[in-house]
Design an enzyme around this catalytic site. Sequence first.
Site: not given
Length: 267
Positions: A69, A231, A234
């Site tokens: 990711s 979040d 990330h």
Amino acid sequence: MGVLGSIRVAAMTVFTVGGLSGAMYGFLDRQGKRARTLIGRPTRDPHLADGVYGAPGPAPLRFAVLGDSVAAGLGAESTDMLPGVLLARGLAEESGRPVELTTYAIVGANTRTLIAQVDKAILNPPDLVLLIIGGNDVTGKMRVRTSAALLRIEVARLRNAGAQVVVGTCPDLGTIRPIPQPLRYIVRKWGQMLARAQRAAVERAGGVPVPIADLVSPEFHIRHYELFSPDRFHPNGAGYRHAADILLAPLCAAVKSGLHRVATQCS
């Protein structure tokens, strides 16, 4: 189980080696659940902005981004802030030639699932590859030796296909504030062990390792409110720009190395 559930199991596995008391087991279990609640789960895929960057010119440099990711740019606010886009533009400016970006990175990928991305990439081999992987190996409690061995195989496949390969090794998971102590300490140590093993594996396979934990992560410790997405797991666009500023130099060096090799072969 989820990312933080896997972290919890990984931590318990580490402590079991030395003897984990029932009280500590329960404590780590509660910490993992709390961190998972704070971080949450991805609610959307990252932006995708594959294409040709830079001024029109000779045949473009084929640049592929593989990994997890972070490689895909989850958390970036716009396509302009994706790591692949930032680096494609930087490469185009530094090399004076257009850069064709193709993103194979997938949210949730680990080194075991990387094989599918490499399978796709070598169908039309890129000139240059950026690979960022490792965080999900830690959260998924993959053995360090297994992870490094698998990475060596995939880097070698890319090199054999003719690509120059730059690998960002496992970041410092100790920067992730929602993971409380001592759980954060455990995943940080696990990530450090993996990064060292990755570096050796990449070098043996003919790639160029970049120690993300040493070169990129320290700024995330200091500026965590500025560089993380909501979040807090990330990076955001500013975080990706910081990483791209550091990754651009080894990518440019890899391009020059590849051009030198081709010139030598043709002479």
